[in-house]
Structure formats: structure tokens, C-alpha cells
Design an enzyme around this catalytic site. Structure first.
Site, mmCIF file in Angstrom:
data_model
loop_
_atom_site.group_PDB
_atom_site.id
_atom_site.type_symbol
_atom_site.label_atom_id
_atom_site.label_comp_id
_atom_site.label_asym_id
_atom_site.label_seq_id
_atom_site.Cartn_x
_atom_site.Cartn_y
_atom_site.Cartn_z
ATOM 1 C CG ASP A 67 12.806 58.060 44.724
ATOM 2 O OD1 ASP A 67 12.179 58.084 43.656
ATOM 3 O OD2 ASP A 67 14.034 57.841 44.779
ATOM 4 C CG ASP A 208 17.353 59.243 40.631
ATOM 5 O OD1 ASP A 208 17.937 59.768 41.587
ATOM 6 O OD2 ASP A 208 16.364 58.494 40.766
#
Length: 304
Positions: A67, A208
Site C-alpha cells: 500500500d 507505519d
């Protein structure tokens, strides 16, 4: 007039939805374009946002989960199709070189773009230019991951009323800025006498990660902090397990780091109501909060 704004191309996390594309963020900075984490569909999102491939000068990939990088082949191929002539610098974790190579040459196409690969192996400054410094800092995720920080050098802002007091006009202003002082007969006027310090602006891009020193280092005094908030605090244990932040944690970082404007993004598909992220962050952070939406534009705040 210079433009400093973030074009949001996608805000989903692992799974895109009907209203949220995979990640993609284009920072426009005084004629330079920094494309962060081009997830799947980025090329089309750029079309919908009204920005061209020629606007991209640097591509910054935080890590090689899909992603955050599966849109790279389409973006590079579009650059060749559009005849982009300037070099495009690519920054990414060096440990993922094999993945970058696969994405870079994912299919057959007429490859004319000069992609200058600059893999990252450690913390520090990875590029310098008219924009200032581009820094990378290691984050805490299950795979090798880096965040990015753009730091503009400080300068001085000329004050018209003081320039007028000393009779400095026209080309003399530029000369004073270049040389630091001007002589008028027996009198010397220094640039400090007719200006004030202008602090350089900062933009931080944190994807992240769990909370770690790298997060706070990147966010330090950021004028614009773009940061993941995959989960709400009710699922903090899940966030910790998978190496992510909650909206409350992201806001905590912004507050403790004295950031000016907080942009929350990278939302799990389990949540339908974006206002929940805003409400949770607002309990902790008193500055401006933006819950990012696909194809929106977020301006960098004016200098303080």
C-alpha cells in the site's frame, strides 16, 4: 508566488475502499515536488487531482509494503510517456533493493526517465538543495521503514520601514542580502539592522510505525506533520502488535513535539466515520487538525 501544499492522493491503509485509495502524497514546495509512498492507483489519483508526472522531482518510499509502493511502476512509466526530462531521485530503504528493482522494471515500456536511485541505509541527511535538507530517520515497523523530514534553512526577513529609514532601495536591497552589509560614505549598514530572523519551515512525513525516538525526532517543531493514525485508541493493542499508531498517539506526538498542523492519514478500512479520528486527536492536541481525505489539498501553515 511560491506554493507550499500537500496534495493528498490516497489515505487508506492495507485495503483501499470506495472513498479511500491506497497511500500517495505529493508535497509541492516552491517548484519542487516530493512524492511520498505511491501506492496502487497513484497515477490515476494524480490525474484526478490535476497534477502531472512532471511535477515530481523526488520519490520517497518509507517501506515496501504494497500500500506504500505498488503505484511506483505506473508513475515511472507515466514519466517516460510524458517525456519528463529532469532527473528524478528515488529514496527508499536499501534493504529492499530487490523490491525496488522489481517495481522499477515491472513491465515492458519505452524507458526514458532518468531515475537516480539513492537507497537509505541509516539515519541522517539524504539530500540537499534549494529546498534545504531532506532527512531520513528509522522507524519501528515489522519491516525496515524510514520516515522523512524536510528542513528549510533559516534566513532573514527584510523590514521595509527600516530599509526606508536608511534609504536603501531597489538593487541595493539585493546587494545587502548577498554581502551582509553596505557602505554609505562613512556609514556601514548591516543586514541585521534592517531585518529579523526568519526561521525555516519543516515538514515531517511519518508512516507505519510504533512510537519510537525516530517519530519524535521527525516531528520536532514541524510546521506540517503528516502522520499515520491507522487505529483508534480502543484498539491500541492491535496497533502495537502490527506496528502502527492510534489517532491519540499521533496527536500526542504533535503536542509533545510542538508541531503546528497535524494531518492524520492511513486509516484502517474498519472505520467508516472520519470524525472519530478528529475527536480523539483533539482531546490531546490543541493545534490545527486535518483528517486527510483523498484528492484534498492541505496548505503548509504561514510562518509564525
Amino acid at each position: 508566488m511560491s506554493v507550499r501544499e500537500l496534495v493528498v492522493l490516497g489515505t487508506a491503509s492495507q485495503v483501499p475502499g470506495r472513498e479511500r485509495n491506497h497511500n500517495g502524497y505529493l508535497l509541492l514546495w516552491d517548484g519542487q515536488g516530493f512524492l511520498f509512498d505511491p501506492g496502487e492507483g497513484t497515477q490515476r489519483q494524480m490525474l484526478l487531482a490535476g497534477v502531472s508526472a512532471s511535477a515530481i522531482d523526488r520519490i520517497c518510499i518509507t517501506h515496501f509494503h504494497g500500500d506504500h509502493c505498488l503505484g511506483l511502476p505506473g508513475v515511472i512509466q507515466r514519466m517516460s510517456l510524458d517525456g519528463v526530462l529532469h532527473p528524478v531521485y528515488a529514496h527508499y530503504p536499501g534493504s529492499g533493493q530487490e523490491f525496488f528493482d522489481r517495481l522499477r522494471h515491472a513491465s515492458v515500456f519505452h524507458d526514458t526517465t532518468n531515475v537516480v536511485e539513492e537507497p537509505i541505509s541509516d539515519d541522517g541527511t539524504i539530500a540537499e538543495g534549494e529546498f534545504g535538507q531532506l532527512r531520513a530517520r528509522r522507524l519501528d515497523h515489522p519491516v525496515d521503514s524510514f520516515g522523512y523530514q524536510l528542513i528549510e534553512p533559516g534566513g532573514r526577513r527584510m523590514l521595509p520601514e527600516l530599509l526606508a529609514r536608511f534609504g536603501i532601495t531597489g538593487p541595493e536591497v539585493g546587494q545587502l542580502q548577498r554581502t551582509g552589509s553596505l557602505r554609505f560614505g562613512s556609514r556601514v549598514v548591516s543586514v541585521e539592522q534592517v531585518s529579523v530572523v526568519r526561521k525555516g519551515q519543516r515538514v515531517a512525513f511519518v508512516m507505519d510505525t510504533r512510537l519510537c525516538d525516530g517519530v519524535y525526532d521527525l516531528a520536532d517543531r514541524a510546521d506540517l506533520l503528516v502522520i499515520e493514525s491507522t487505529f483508534l485508541s480502543g484498539e491500541a493493542a492491535l496497533a502495537e502488535e502490527y506496528g502502527h499508531l492510534t489517532a491519540r498517539q499521533a496527536a500526542q506526538v504533535a503536542a509533545e513535539s510542538k508541531a503546528s498542523k497535524l494531518v492524520l492519514t492511513h486509516f484502517s478500512q474498519r472505520y467508516d466515520d472520519p470524525t472519530l479520528f478528529y475527536e480523539e486527536a483533539a482531546e490531546v492536541f490543541g493545534g490545527e487538525i486535518v483528517v486527510a481525505a483523498d484528492l484534498s489539498r492541505v496548505t503548509v501553515p504561514r510562518r509564525k
